[in-house]
Design an enzyme around this catalytic site. Structure first.
Site, PDB file in Angstrom:
ATOM      1  N   LYS A 256     -60.790 -71.492  77.621  1.00  0.00           N
ATOM      2  CA  LYS A 256     -61.052 -70.193  76.976  1.00  0.00           C
ATOM      3  C   LYS A 256     -61.016 -70.319  75.458  1.00  0.00           C
ATOM      4  CE  LYS A 256     -58.906 -65.602  76.541  1.00  0.00           C
ATOM      5  NZ  LYS A 256     -58.149 -65.667  75.298  1.00  0.00           N
TER       6      LYS A 256
ATOM      7  N   SER B  26     -50.254 -64.322  80.409  1.00  0.00           N
ATOM      8  CA  SER B  26     -50.201 -65.121  79.177  1.00  0.00           C
ATOM      9  C   SER B  26     -48.961 -66.016  79.141  1.00  0.00           C
ATOM     10  CB  SER B  26     -50.173 -64.163  77.986  1.00  0.00           C
ATOM     11  OG  SER B  26     -49.750 -64.819  76.820  1.00  0.00           O
TER      12      SER B  26
ATOM     13  N   HIS C 130     -61.162 -64.798  70.836  1.00  0.00           N
ATOM     14  CA  HIS C 130     -59.811 -64.257  70.882  1.00  0.00           C
ATOM     15  C   HIS C 130     -59.814 -62.769  70.488  1.00  0.00           C
ATOM     16  CE1 HIS C 130     -55.878 -66.378  71.532  1.00  0.00           C
ATOM     17  NE2 HIS C 130     -55.406 -65.199  71.166  1.00  0.00           N
TER      18      HIS C 130
ATOM     19  N   THR D 148     -56.262 -72.069  76.662  1.00  0.00           N
ATOM     20  CA  THR D 148     -56.843 -71.427  75.471  1.00  0.00           C
ATOM     21  C   THR D 148     -56.938 -72.429  74.334  1.00  0.00           C
ATOM     22  OG1 THR D 148     -55.979 -69.299  76.163  1.00  0.00           O
ATOM     23  CG2 THR D 148     -56.539 -69.509  73.840  1.00  0.00           C
TER      24      THR D 148
ATOM     25  N   TYR E  66     -50.989 -72.167  76.407  1.00  0.00           N
ATOM     26  CA  TYR E  66     -51.164 -72.740  75.068  1.00  0.00           C
ATOM     27  C   TYR E  66     -50.518 -74.114  75.094  1.00  0.00           C
ATOM     28  CZ  TYR E  66     -52.347 -68.172  73.011  1.00  0.00           C
ATOM     29  OH  TYR E  66     -52.949 -66.996  72.685  1.00  0.00           O
TER      30      TYR E  66
END
Ligand code: FNR
Length: 388
Positions: free
Chosen positions: A260, A111, A284, A160, A134
């Site tokens: 995603k 992440s 999520h 994402t 992100y």
């Protein structure tokens, strides 16, 4: 209250052990969803409501759970999805997770808001891992992170798209973790809970430092705890992003690109139009907009819309290899798991996660044998019956 089993067999056993070992605020952070957690439950329950179709007498003496996707061989069609703050659940948790994923032969996705940085993960990884991004307002930081990812051998980027704003997770508010909570709330959620969980406090609280978001330390130099990053992240995560920004991303990212957080056929078509290699059907894990459909309910529609153009993956509610068979039968090329891997490392570290992954593969093998399928390619919609 789940039963506590010292010899964990299933995902729910690891969950119960993680609940015991972790401070309440950390367990609730991984376990919870947004608002009333309707979507979180729907992800799990709708998968349960799908029936597998038992077939017999088919010579299933040789079962192959392997696939090849994004130029990589996978021992089974399951990857470890991106989970923020993983390194708060076990000492340098992301390092333990990447090792367990590699030992099984499946991908691990780091992440943006992991505790361990991509450079730290690369120092133990022996194969390319994935990186989740992100979009930050500062595109210079984004470009630099992607350069860093390339430099450490990342070849697959998971972008994402379902976090334009953050859904409120009420468990975090109650535990004093979310912004705007009182000092008393934070003390109760922090110090007191740490004292009540000495094994975690020794392993991670004392010896698992630094507790920073490793990938972002450069950009938030004064931050020393995940809380310090949260305010920064809420200002930096760019809610003005549109599909147009992916053109820019594509222009600077030559590797595989997965989008995603798609939950509708229309968005899946827009994602495929950007030149992405895959979409991940995801809400999520029920942590964003509560009340949206479960991922398994939407998967077949997304597959109908774009399955011929891009690979479709799915996450949300997958708790066993039997669930994986249902997801593949519903049209996905592969599944990602979130909570199961983080519960497993929170409960028993790398060894626990390795065991859980073996369990998933064993369950998938049984599901394949008793539905009469010998390879992942043979898993078709024929093997499930929809009751929803
Ligand atoms: C997540 N998820 C997530 N997704 C992402 O793209 N970046 C992230 O940093 C995080 N962080 C995160 C933290 C925690 C604690 C959870 C539980 C989830 C979402 C995750 O990748 C995945 O979509 C869901 O977890 C899938 O649902 P299950 O498997 O948890 O039911």
């Amino acid at each position: 209250m789940p039963t506590l089993r010292l010899v964990p067999a299933s995902t729910s056993d690891y969950r119960a052990l993680a609940e015991k070992r972790l401070p309440r605020n950390l367990f609730d952070y991984i376990d919870g969803g947004s608002y009333d957690e309707v979507t979180l439950r729907a992800n799990v329950e709708d998968l349960r409501a799908l029936s597998l179709k038992q077939r017999v007498m088919r010579d299933v003496s040789n079962i192959d759970t392997g696939i090849e996707l994004f130029g990589q061989k996978w021992a089974m069609p399951v990857g470890l999805g991106p989970v923020g703050s993983g390194g708060m659940m076990a000492r340098r948790g992301e390092l333990q997770a990447v090792r367990a994923a590699e030992a099984m032969g499946i991908p691990f996705c780091l992440s943006t808001v992991a505790i361990c940085s991509m450079e730290e993960v690369a120092s133990v990884a022996t194969r390319p891992f994935w990186f989740q991004l992100y979009m930050l307002r500062d595109r210079g930081h984004v470009a630099e992170m992607l350069d860093r990812a390339k430099a450490v051998g990342v070849n697959t980027l998971v972008f994402t798209v379902d976090l334009a704003v953050t859904g409120e997770r009420y468990r975090d508010v109650r535990n004093g973790v979310a912004g705007g909570t009182s000092r008393l709330g934070r003390l109760r959620g922090g110090l007191v809970e740490y004292m009540l969980h000495p094994a975690w406090a020794y392993d991670v609280g004392l010896n698992g430092k630094p507790h920073t978001f490793g990938n972002l330390v450069k950009y938030v130099p004064k931050a020393t705890s995940p809380n310090d990053f949260r305010g920064w992240a809420s200002r930096q995560i760019d809610s003005s992003v549109t599909w147009k920004d992916i053109e820019w991303l594509r222009s600077i990212w030559p590797g595989n690109l997965l989008i995603k957080g798609v939950l509708s056929p229309e968005d899946a078509i827009a994602a495929a139009d950007t030149g992405a290699n895959a979409v991940v059907v995801s809400n999520h894990g029920g942590r964003q907009l509560d009340g949206v459909s479960s991922t398994i309910a939407m998967l077949p529609r997304v597959v109908d819309a774009v399955g011929a153009r891009v690979a479709v993956l799915m996450d949300g509610g997958i708790r066993s290899g039997l669930d994986v068979a249902k997801v593949i039968a519903s049209g996905a090329k592969a599944a990602l798991m979130g909570r199961p891997w983080i519960w497993a490392i929170g409960a028993r570290g790398e060894a626990g996660l390795s065991k859980l992954l073996q369990t998933f593969r064993g369950e998938l093998r049984v599901a394949m044998a008793l539905t009469g399928t010998r390879s992942i390619a043979e898993i078709t919609p024929e093997i499930v019956e929809r009751r929803m």
